[in-house]
Scaffold this active site. Structure first.
Site, short mmCIF file in Angstrom:
data_model
loop_
_atom_site.label_atom_id
_atom_site.label_comp_id
_atom_site.label_asym_id
_atom_site.label_seq_id
_atom_site.Cartn_x
_atom_site.Cartn_y
_atom_site.Cartn_z
N CYS A 185 4.61 63.57 -3.25
CA CYS A 185 4.66 63.01 -4.53
C CYS A 185 4.17 61.47 -3.55
O CYS A 185 2.94 61.25 -4.64
CB CYS A 185 6.31 62.56 -5.36
SG CYS A 185 6.73 64.33 -5.03
C1 UGA Z 1 9.88 61.84 -4.11
C2 UGA Z 1 10.91 61.08 -5.41
O1 UGA Z 1 12.79 61.03 -4.59
C3 UGA Z 1 11.92 61.93 -6.50
O2 UGA Z 1 12.84 60.94 -7.42
C4 UGA Z 1 10.50 62.19 -7.65
O3 UGA Z 1 10.43 62.69 -8.71
C5 UGA Z 1 9.68 63.16 -6.33
O4 UGA Z 1 8.59 62.29 -5.08
C6 UGA Z 1 8.69 63.57 -7.21
O5 UGA Z 1 7.25 62.64 -7.51
O6 UGA Z 1 7.57 64.49 -7.68
P1 UGA Z 1 10.30 64.26 -2.51
O7 UGA Z 1 9.23 63.45 -2.24
O8 UGA Z 1 10.59 65.36 -3.02
O9 UGA Z 1 11.08 63.28 -4.15
O10 UGA Z 1 11.28 62.95 -1.55
P2 UGA Z 1 12.36 61.82 -1.47
O11 UGA Z 1 13.57 62.30 -0.95
O12 UGA Z 1 12.36 60.79 -2.36
O13 UGA Z 1 11.43 61.75 0.05
C7 UGA Z 1 9.85 60.95 0.33
C8 UGA Z 1 10.24 60.55 2.13
O14 UGA Z 1 10.84 59.27 1.98
C9 UGA Z 1 10.84 61.28 2.67
O15 UGA Z 1 8.94 61.38 3.64
C10 UGA Z 1 11.62 60.93 3.69
O16 UGA Z 1 12.18 61.52 5.03
C11 UGA Z 1 11.20 59.39 2.84
N1 UGA Z 1 12.29 58.62 3.63
C12 UGA Z 1 13.13 58.82 2.69
C13 UGA Z 1 12.33 57.54 4.08
O17 UGA Z 1 11.57 57.63 5.31
N2 UGA Z 1 13.44 56.93 4.22
C14 UGA Z 1 14.58 56.64 3.47
O18 UGA Z 1 14.96 55.82 3.08
C15 UGA Z 1 14.32 57.94 2.51
#
Ligand code: UGA
Length: 424
Positions: A261
């Protein structure tokens, strides 16, 4: 009399599966359609085609309801688009993968819309796929009278929880029929509901993801500075995050964001912005910061290996990579930081060993290099024991067991153990 609408869902990826089963759980009858026969068969037999916490249980519960016990809504899965003809609202949840150059590949989206039109669907059509502002008006509206747009905010790994407990529900609509239908569909939810134009609703999704990605890149960047200062970025962010205007979520510094995403949506928004004649310097910087971040861990490894193991380079070193998925609780490796780390290690002649509880198969499939030049292990212990140094790339719970590592050089890309990491 309560009128319960019948719902259709086209595209049974993470979002489509979770939406189908979620709406069924709330009492709606749902027809889920996908062109992938194997996927449809697997869902119909109650077998999860992807790994997502809770999915197996929700499939079982759906099968039970289908068998007549307990009543309630039922989701059926099929490849037959004509089954959608009995539905009042059809959600489109097909993938919109990135195109070379950052644009959006709308092949599946346009295909789904065309099929829906060909079978003669006359109800409300509501994309949930992430599509650039203007897409629904351009692709869907000319073919259907009642059109909406309803972005999803489901994060992989917590998709069912996010489905049932949303922070907000965005109802994009082009006419009163679409709006009324969406209001009915979402009547079981308590979250704030925002009724917006279709194009506004489309932009909400991008603006939302871009801001979260920005928070991560910001935390990573402050983390890189904090490390040079000898300061713990997690303690700093715990304090910063208490400011209500900021909030603590998504300020966990690490090796950068991955997934299907954030990287894709940022690239698409940047592309759109350039098309519109505006140079998006901030969004560009977020992507660039994120592109570099995983390599900071490889730089750190090089330094520590020289200092602690007395080796001038990484060549020939046995390095164990723990975690390949872009985050825990998923088997998804799309745009995972592990891709850049493992590629860089292989480029430097490292003997790469790897373990991930769920994502090995998907990682192997990414490239011939990953399938043949990496040694995979069945357990974390086995992987660690085969190596001289270990990198933790995903915060899977099982990696928190400190006794796994037996005094080896361990560096973290995600804070799991609290040992030295990419920016702490
Ligand atoms: C993301 C959004 O959080 C959802 O709300 C959205 O619906 C989705 O994309 C989408 O567009 O369909 P997702 O990609 O599944 O969801 O995962 P996230 O939990 O958002 O994590 C994204 C990345 O950021 C991961 O690699 C995670 O490790 C990283 N991250 C997240 C960090 O490095 N630090 C943080 O504090 C949080």
């Amino acid at each position: 009399m309560v009128c319960v609408l019948k719902l259709g869902v086209v595209g049974l990826g993470y979002v489509g599966i979770v939406s189908s089963l979620g709406f069924a759980e709330l009492g709606f009858n749902v027809v889920g359609v996908d062109v992938d026969t194997a996927r449809v068969e697997s869902l119909s037999k109650g077998r999860p085609p992807v790994f997502e916490p809770g999915l197996e249980d929700y499939l079982k519960r759906n099968m039970k309801r289908a068998g007549g016990s307990g009543g309630g809504g039922v989701a059926v899965f099929t490849t037959d688009y004509t089954r959608l003809l009995g539905c009042d609202v059809v959600f489109i949840t097909v993938g919109t993968p990135p195109r070379e150059g950052g644009g959006q590949n709308l092949e599946y989206f346009e295909g789904a819309v065309k099929m829906l039109r060909e079978v003669g669907f006359r109800g409300v059509v509501v994309p949930r796929s992430t599509v650039l502002p203007g897409t629904t008006e351009r692709v869907v509206a000319p073919l259907f009278e009642h059109v909406g747009y309803n972005p999803e905010f489901l994060a992989e790994g917590s998709a069912f929880r996010d489905f049932f407990n949303p922070d907000k529900i965005v109802l994009g609509y082009s006419d009163g029929v679409a709006l009324e239908a969406l209001r009915k569909v979402y009547s079981p939810f308590n979250a704030p509901k925002l009724e917006l134009g279709v194009r506004e609703a489309e932009l909400v999704k991008y603006a939302n993801n871009a801001f979260l990605a920005l928070k991560v890149a910001y935390a990573d960047e402050v983390g890189n500075i904090a490390k040079k200062l000898g300061v713990d970025v997690y303690r700093v962010m715990d304090a910063v995050g208490l400011d209500r205007r900021i909030g603590r979520a998504f300020l966990n510094a690490g090796i950068g964001f991955g997934g299907s995403c954030f990287p894709k949506d940022l690239a698409a928004l940047i592309h759109l912005s350039r098309d519109l004649g505006y140079e998006p310097v901030l969004l560009d910087a977020v992507l660039e910061q994120n592109r570099r971040q995983p390599l900071m861990l490889v730089d750190l490894l090089r330094t520590r290996v020289r200092e602690r193991l007395g080796r001038p380079s990484l060549r020939g070193l046995r390095v164990g990579v723990l975690g390949l998925a872009f985050k825990p609780n998923t088997d998804d490796v799309r745009e995972a930081p592990s891709i850049r780390v493992v590629s860089a290690l292989l480029d430097e002649g490292v003997e790469v060993h790897a373990y991930d509880p769920r994502a090995e198969e998907n990682f192997r499939r990414l490239s011939p290099r990953f399938s043949s030049n990496v040694v995979y292990h069945a357990t974390a212990k086995e992987c660690v024991e085969a190596c001289e140094a270990v990198l933790i790339l995903t915060e899977w719970e099982e990696f928190r067991d400190a006794s796994l590592y037996g005094g080896r050089l361990v560096l973290e890309g995600r804070r799991v153990l609290g040992v030295e990491g990419v920016c702490w």
